[in-house]
Each structure stands twice: as structure tokens, then as C-alpha cells.
Design an enzyme around this catalytic site. Structure first.
Site, PDB file in Angstrom:
ATOM      1  N   GLU A 120      -9.378  -6.673  -8.804  1.00 49.74           N
ATOM      2  CA  GLU A 120      -9.816  -5.747  -7.768  1.00 49.74           C
ATOM      3  C   GLU A 120     -10.321  -4.476  -8.434  1.00 49.74           C
ATOM      4  O   GLU A 120     -10.300  -4.346  -9.656  1.00 49.74           O
ATOM      5  CB  GLU A 120      -8.661  -5.435  -6.804  1.00 49.74           C
ATOM      6  CG  GLU A 120      -7.448  -4.815  -7.469  1.00 49.74           C
ATOM      7  CD  GLU A 120      -6.262  -4.631  -6.525  1.00 49.74           C
ATOM      8  OE1 GLU A 120      -6.468  -4.613  -5.305  1.00 49.74           O
ATOM      9  OE2 GLU A 120      -5.128  -4.502  -7.029  1.00 49.74           O
ATOM     10  N   LYS A 136       0.875  -1.183   0.000  1.00 47.21           N
ATOM     11  CA  LYS A 136       0.000   0.000   0.000  1.00 47.21           C
ATOM     12  C   LYS A 136       0.905   1.225   0.000  1.00 47.21           C
ATOM     13  O   LYS A 136       1.108   1.877   1.025  1.00 47.21           O
ATOM     14  CB  LYS A 136      -0.932  -0.026   1.210  1.00 47.21           C
ATOM     15  CG  LYS A 136      -2.144   0.902   1.082  1.00 47.21           C
ATOM     16  CD  LYS A 136      -3.131   0.638   2.199  1.00 47.21           C
ATOM     17  CE  LYS A 136      -4.314   1.597   2.151  1.00 47.21           C
ATOM     18  NZ  LYS A 136      -5.173   1.371   0.966  1.00 47.21           N
TER      19      LYS A 136
END
Length: 339
Positions: free
Chosen positions: A214, A181
């Protein structure tokens, strides 16, 4: 400044212009390890331009939710931040407990009991080369701000649902970047922008083999015709904290209530969604954000209505974070609002 020659600004002019530019931002408090403290004036919430977080993307971030004076699931998010930092080779002096305390201290000075929390760990300032060796110290930043809808949405997704599209022109991240991330979210932004251009909301990424991956900042979940709650494996996509909580709630509460029969992580072909196999589809992230998808590429998902699984999971997530429904005590950190 078009048509005029800029002059060197004084300190007072800089502060005046920063305050006029910021206006009413909803930014409540910011901690900066670079400054060694917390500021509550939005005009002073700045990061050095030569921090590698800014010009190289060599930093990682995560989030959590401030609810009724408690930080919800901060520990889970912090585990992911530290894993991201390790993969990004960011050396720093802080333990998990240190970082949690810095976030809690910042929230205590924010003056609000409900809000959003975002924090970054970077290799720090030091120059403009690609090498972190020029950076004398890693930096940690944390901001507490008023909650806003994810993506700036103005409608209630549980009432209206959202339409989605397959993103074709923006590539997926390589697996390493997809699982960190990091502060490099350009492909995420372009995914969202392409989705909006095509009439979608966040966008659905599908890999070269036709399997669902995703969304731009959200994980994808399906409910199949046999009652299975199914989501793609985490190989090559973000290790979502919210989708993991969704799977936990589904495998316990929803199975017991008979809304789902089982919970699995397994690859799912995009082509399967257009048939009768999938009854519900939704995107989730940010602790409590759940977006029911009622159409994908112009074709209705299931019966084109928001389904009972999405409704119940939204109720459970909101209840745990905001509604006083008991959750695991380890998921909550109390904020001290004393002086």
C-alpha cells in the site's frame, strides 16, 4: 520564550494566545464527549494532554466527506471505526447510530455544506501510564473543517499525475497495526517523508517477498494489459473504503462500458509493473481522492500518461459525492442545519 522565564498564564492570557496561534484555520466545529458539546471557536478545539489518544496512540479514527449538506459514506467509515476500536480493545458506550448522530450534529453547527470530517474514538483521559484502567471514560471527538488537498498537493493530479518511488528504509506496519486505523501513524508519516526525499509523492510499500502492499495513506490499484483492474488483498494492509468503492464501480459501470474486463484482488509483484503487464496505476483514498501514477522509481507506468480508467473512476467518484449523480441512499446522511 527563549532567554526569558515563563510565568503562570491567566485564563484570559491562555485564550488570547490560543486565538493568536490558531489564526484562520478553517476548523468549523468540534464535538467533544469530554466537554459534552460542540465548540465553534478553533482556539477551544482541544484534547486533554493525558488522553491516551495523545501520549499512547490508544485511539482510532476515521473520516468521511461533507457534500452539499450530506455526509457521504459515513456508515461505511463508521463500520471500520467500530471494527478498529474492537481490535484496539477500546470499550465505549456508543452504538453506530449514536456515533453517526454525533457527527451529523457537529456538521449541523459547522456553518458549511461542503467540507471534510474526521473523528476519533479513544480510551480517554486519566493519566500517563500505558494502562487504560486509569481512564474513567472513553471519549469521542469530531471535527468539521474546510476541505484541503490530501498531502497538501497544489496541482491537479488528474491533469498532471504523480511520480512515485519505492520506500526502502521505512518498515511496513505489523499486520495488526496495519489493519487498525489507529492514531499511531508515525510509520505512515515517515513513509511519506522518505518518498518525498526520493522524489516521490506518497511512497509505495513493498513487502519482503517483493509484493506491492500500500501507500502511506492510500491503497494501490493497477490496470493490467488484459484489462483487469487488480489491487492487493487486504491481508496486512488497511481495509480501504475508497478502494472497495472503486472495485464496485469497476465491476459494474466500467465492465459494462468496456474499460475493464474484470476486477480481482490478488498479489502483484513490484517487478511486474516495470514491464508491459501494467497499463495504469493509481492510488486512492479519502472517498474521492484518486492519484494516477505516471512513473514509479523513474520508469514510466504504461505509456506515462493518465489512463482512461483513472479518468473515468475520478468522474464517477466525484459525480457520486459532489455532482448529484444518484448513489445508494444508504451512503448519504442528511445534515440538519436548524437551530
Amino acid at each position: 520564550m527563549t532567554g526569558s522565564t515563563p510565568h503562570v498564564l491567566s485564563e484570559s492570557e491562555v485564550l488570547s494566545r490560543l486565538r493568536s496561534k490558531r489564526g484562520q484555520t478553517g476548523y468549523r466545529a468540534m464535538f467533544s464527549s469530554w466537554l459534552g458539546g460542540i465548540v465553534t471557536d478553533p482556539a477551544l478545539m482541544q484534547i486533554p494532554l493525558d488522553d491516551h489518544l495523545v501520549h499512547r496512540g490508544h485511539g482510532v479514527f476515521d473520516t468521511c466527506t461533507l457534500s452539499d449538506g450530506r455526509l457521504y459514506r459515513l456508515g461505511v467509515h463508521m463500520d471500520r471505526l467500530l471494527q478498529s476500536a474492537s481490535l484496539a480493545r477500546i470499550e465505549h458506550p456508543w452504538s453506530k447510530d449514536d456515533l453517526i448522530q454525533m457527527v451529523a450534529d457537529t456538521a449541523g453547527k459547522a456553518g458549511i455544506r461542503d467540507g471534510a470530517v474526521r473523528y476519533w474514538l479513544s480510551v480517554g483521559p486519566g493519566g500517563f501510564s500505558p494502562s487504560p484502567q486509569e481512564c474513567p471514560e472513553a471519549c469521542f471527538y469530531c471535527v468539521i473543517f474546510d476541505p484541503i488537498p490530501l498531502g497538501g498537493a497544489h496541482s491537479d493530479p488528474l491533469t498532471d499525475g504523480i511520480s512515485e518511488v519505492t520506500v526502502n528504509d521505512t518498515p511496513m506496519k505489523p499486520p495488526l497495526l496495519a489493519t487498525i486505523k489507529s492514531n499511531n501513524y508515525l510509520l505512515n508519516v515517515l513513509t511519506h517523508m522518505e518518498a518525498v526525499d526520493r522524489g516521490g509523492t506518497f511512497g509505495i510499500l513493498v513487502d519482503d517477498d517483493g509484493y506491492v502492499a500500500e501507500s502511506c495513506v492510500l491503497n494501490v490499484v493497477f490496470v493490467t494489459d488484459n484489462g483487469t483492474l487488480r489491487t492487493p488483498p487486504f491481508d496486512g494492509i488497511l481495509f480501504g473504503t475508497t478502494v472497495r468503492r472503486v472495485m464496485d464501480l469497476a465491476s459494474t459501470v466500467l465492465v459494462e462500458e468496456g474499460l475493464v474486463s474484470s476486477v480481482v484482488q490478488s498479489p502483484i509483484l513490484a517487478s511486474e509493473v516495470s514491464g508491459d503487464l501494467v497499463k495504469e496505476m493509481f492510488l486512492c483514498g479519502g472517498d474521492t481522492h484518486l492519484y494516477p501514477v505516471i512513473s514509479w522509481d523513474g520508469t514510466a507506468v504504461g505509456d506515462g500518461q493518465i489512463g482512461p480508467v483513472a479518468e473515468r473512476l475520478t468522474e464517477l467518484l466525484d459525480g457520486e459525492a459532489f455532482g448529484g449523480v444518484p448513489g445508494d441512499p444508504v451512503d448519504f446522511v442528511d445534515v440538519n442545519y436548524g437551530s
